[in-house]
Design a protein around this motif. Structure first.
Motif, PDB file in Angstrom:
ATOM      1  N   ALA A 174      12.986   7.922  -4.664  1.00  0.00           N
ATOM      2  CA  ALA A 174      12.021   8.790  -4.786  1.00  0.00           C
ATOM      3  C   ALA A 174      10.724   8.480  -4.581  1.00  0.00           C
ATOM      4  N   ILE A 175      10.496   6.977  -4.807  1.00  0.00           N
ATOM      5  CA  ILE A 175       9.049   6.307  -4.309  1.00  0.00           C
ATOM      6  C   ILE A 175       9.059   6.366  -2.702  1.00  0.00           C
ATOM      7  N   ILE A 176      10.271   5.787  -2.110  1.00  0.00           N
ATOM      8  CA  ILE A 176      10.468   5.440  -0.794  1.00  0.00           C
ATOM      9  C   ILE A 176      10.071   6.978   0.192  1.00  0.00           C
ATOM     10  N   LYS A 177      10.799   7.858  -0.390  1.00  0.00           N
ATOM     11  CA  LYS A 177      10.761   9.292   0.302  1.00  0.00           C
ATOM     12  C   LYS A 177       9.456   9.964  -0.012  1.00  0.00           C
ATOM     13  N   ALA A 178       8.653   9.479  -0.853  1.00  0.00           N
ATOM     14  CA  ALA A 178       7.684  10.419  -1.313  1.00  0.00           C
ATOM     15  C   ALA A 178       6.525  10.445  -0.266  1.00  0.00           C
ATOM     16  N   ASP A 179       6.285   9.422   0.409  1.00  0.00           N
ATOM     17  CA  ASP A 179       5.282   9.158   1.275  1.00  0.00           C
ATOM     18  C   ASP A 179       5.575   8.453   2.459  1.00  0.00           C
ATOM     19  N   ASP A 180       4.966   8.593   3.632  1.00  0.00           N
ATOM     20  CA  ASP A 180       5.281   7.923   4.952  1.00  0.00           C
ATOM     21  C   ASP A 180       5.568   6.448   4.843  1.00  0.00           C
ATOM     22  N   LEU A 181       4.976   5.820   3.991  1.00  0.00           N
ATOM     23  CA  LEU A 181       4.750   4.242   3.793  1.00  0.00           C
ATOM     24  C   LEU A 181       4.964   4.066   2.461  1.00  0.00           C
ATOM     25  N   ALA A 182       6.065   3.221   1.875  1.00  0.00           N
ATOM     26  CA  ALA A 182       6.049   2.687   0.467  1.00  0.00           C
ATOM     27  C   ALA A 182       6.487   1.222   0.541  1.00  0.00           C
ATOM     28  N   VAL A 183       5.851   0.357  -0.497  1.00  0.00           N
ATOM     29  CA  VAL A 183       6.003  -0.952  -0.587  1.00  0.00           C
ATOM     30  C   VAL A 183       7.018  -1.461  -1.850  1.00  0.00           C
ATOM     31  N   ILE A 184       7.925  -1.916  -1.760  1.00  0.00           N
ATOM     32  CA  ILE A 184       8.866  -2.215  -2.832  1.00  0.00           C
ATOM     33  C   ILE A 184       9.028  -3.522  -3.050  1.00  0.00           C
ATOM     34  N   GLY A 185       8.752  -4.258  -3.919  1.00  0.00           N
ATOM     35  CA  GLY A 185       9.155  -5.807  -4.450  1.00  0.00           C
ATOM     36  C   GLY A 185      10.230  -5.777  -5.038  1.00  0.00           C
ATOM     37  N   PHE A 186      11.349  -6.732  -4.490  1.00  0.00           N
ATOM     38  CA  PHE A 186      12.559  -7.037  -5.338  1.00  0.00           C
ATOM     39  C   PHE A 186      12.551  -8.404  -5.831  1.00  0.00           C
ATOM     40  N   PHE A 187      12.708  -8.487  -7.042  1.00  0.00           N
ATOM     41  CA  PHE A 187      12.363  -9.917  -7.794  1.00  0.00           C
ATOM     42  C   PHE A 187      13.631 -10.266  -8.390  1.00  0.00           C
ATOM     43  N   LYS A 188      13.755 -11.674  -8.815  1.00  0.00           N
ATOM     44  CA  LYS A 188      15.017 -12.182  -9.568  1.00  0.00           C
ATOM     45  C   LYS A 188      14.484 -11.827 -11.022  1.00  0.00           C
ATOM     46  N   GLU A 189      13.191 -11.910 -11.326  1.00  0.00           N
ATOM     47  CA  GLU A 189      12.642 -11.684 -12.689  1.00  0.00           C
ATOM     48  C   GLU A 189      11.217 -11.337 -12.669  1.00  0.00           C
ATOM     49  N   LEU A 190      10.779 -10.283 -13.652  1.00  0.00           N
ATOM     50  CA  LEU A 190       9.310  -9.877 -13.305  1.00  0.00           C
ATOM     51  C   LEU A 190       8.229 -10.636 -13.820  1.00  0.00           C
ATOM     52  N   HIS A 191       8.406 -11.881 -14.160  1.00  0.00           N
ATOM     53  CA  HIS A 191       7.270 -12.772 -14.689  1.00  0.00           C
ATOM     54  C   HIS A 191       7.127 -14.022 -14.007  1.00  0.00           C
ATOM     55  N   ASN A 192       6.640 -13.768 -12.680  1.00  0.00           N
ATOM     56  CA  ASN A 192       6.373 -15.386 -11.978  1.00  0.00           C
ATOM     57  C   ASN A 192       5.322 -15.088 -10.918  1.00  0.00           C
ATOM     58  N   GLY A 193       4.765 -16.396 -10.383  1.00  0.00           N
ATOM     59  CA  GLY A 193       3.696 -16.228  -9.611  1.00  0.00           C
ATOM     60  C   GLY A 193       3.655 -14.925  -8.400  1.00  0.00           C
TER      61      GLY A 193
END
Length: 329
Positions: free
Chosen positions: A94-113
């Motif tokens: 939904a996020i990727i298709k909503a706009d011309d451009l989108a940025v997704i961060g793929f993480f092992k855990e959601l609490h790091n630098g």
């Protein structure tokens, strides 16, 4: 223009009044408010600053934002979460298709630098949606190794950046992501010049060439290959030497007809210019030129004459190399 921005700013204020009444919008005409202009060191117009928690110390600059919708996103990301938390592939789509451009961060855990830097960058790039996920399913669906940032353009991944803790700075990521609002190589014209200066990359490389010449396609392909290698570090621009309206930019770089195709680098901060030593526009020559410049080894080209003391006295201002950029752009 200031007028245009003022209208978009007012529209953002109207919309946010309902959604976020705690956020107040105001405008100041600094031609009459000299003290405020001095206190906040206002150099360019229009300037937008965001004051947090009732403090007039260190307001946050809101740069390069020109539309009401982007203002609203920028403010919301400053006062709340800057990215959407993704738990399913459907949500990601939904996020990727909503706009011309989108940025997704793929993480092992959601609490790091890396997550922190990613969220910081999202605050500064309100032009596009940001999402992040630590879901194994979502990562597997896109075949992405975790701890990486992927830029999607028109629904397809166009860039994958591995995020290593402590390696990327917020500014570095912001620069890289913002370059995707432009083409890999941007043709210089009246419309694109504003966009070019909105992207916070201070190193610009320009190719001056007639765009209808027989050799253009080959040269352009080489230029694009180099642009892909240096994305985020340098902004690649092409200037059509057959276009009469580009005359001023040739004068500024002192490029003559007999010089083309010519390649120059401009550092926006110091206004220093550099000329590619090689004549041929090959990938190898471009790579060597960019690398030597980034390593601080390239030799400066053309010193400008000094700015005349009375340059600002008359209706027609006197421009030399040293004040051209700051006055025109």
């Amino acid at each position: 223009s200031s007028q245009n921005l003022s209208e978009e700013f007012a529209e953002a204020a109207r919309q946010l009044k309902k959604e976020a009444p705690r956020i107040q919008f105001g405008k100041i005409d600094v031609t009459h408010q000299h003290d405020l202009r001095k206190e906040f060191n206002i150099q360019a117009f229009p300037t937008v600053k965001f004051f947090v928690n009732g403090s007039r110390e260190d307001p946050i600059d809101c740069k390069g934002v020109r539309k009401a919708s982007t203002f609203i996103t920028w403010v919301k990301r400053r006062t709340g979460p800057s990215t959407v938390l993704i738990n399913s592939t459907d949500q990601a789509e939904a996020i990727i298709k909503a706009d011309d451009l989108a940025v997704i961060g793929f993480f092992k855990e959601l609490h790091n630098g890396s997550v922190e830097v990613f969220c910081e960058a999202a605050r500064d790039v309100p032009e596009m949606p940001f999402g992040m996920t630590a879901s194994e399913d979502v990562c597997a669906n896109y075949g992405v190794h975790r701890n990486s940032l992927v830029v999607f353009k028109k629904g397809k991944p166009v860039h994958n950046e591995v995020l290593e803790d402590g390696k990327q700075s917020k500014l570095g990521l912001t620069r890289l992501i913002k370059t995707f609002t432009l083409d890999l190589v941007t043709e210089y014209n009246i419309e694109t010049s504003v966009k070019i200066f909105d992207v916070p990359v201070e190193n610009h490389i320009l190719l001056f060439t007639p765009m209808n010449s027989e050799t253009f396609n080959e040269i352009y392909e080489n230029y694009q290959s180099a642009a892909a290698e240096f994305r985020g570090k340098m902004l690649f621009v092409v200037v059509d030497t057959d276009e009469a309206r580009n005359g001023r930019i040739f004068e500024y770089f002192r490029v003559r007809d007999i010089d083309v195709p010519a390649v120059r680098i401009l550092n926006l901060t110091s206004d220093a210019r550099y000329k590619m030593p090689a004549d041929e526009v090959t990938v190898e020559n471009l790579r060597e030129f960019c690398q030597s410049y980034l390593n601080g080894k390239a030799k400066q080209h053309l010193s400008s004459e000094e700015i005349p003391q009375d340059w600002d006295k008359m209706p027609v201002k006197v421009l030399v190399g040293k004040n051209f950029n700051s006055i025109i752009f």
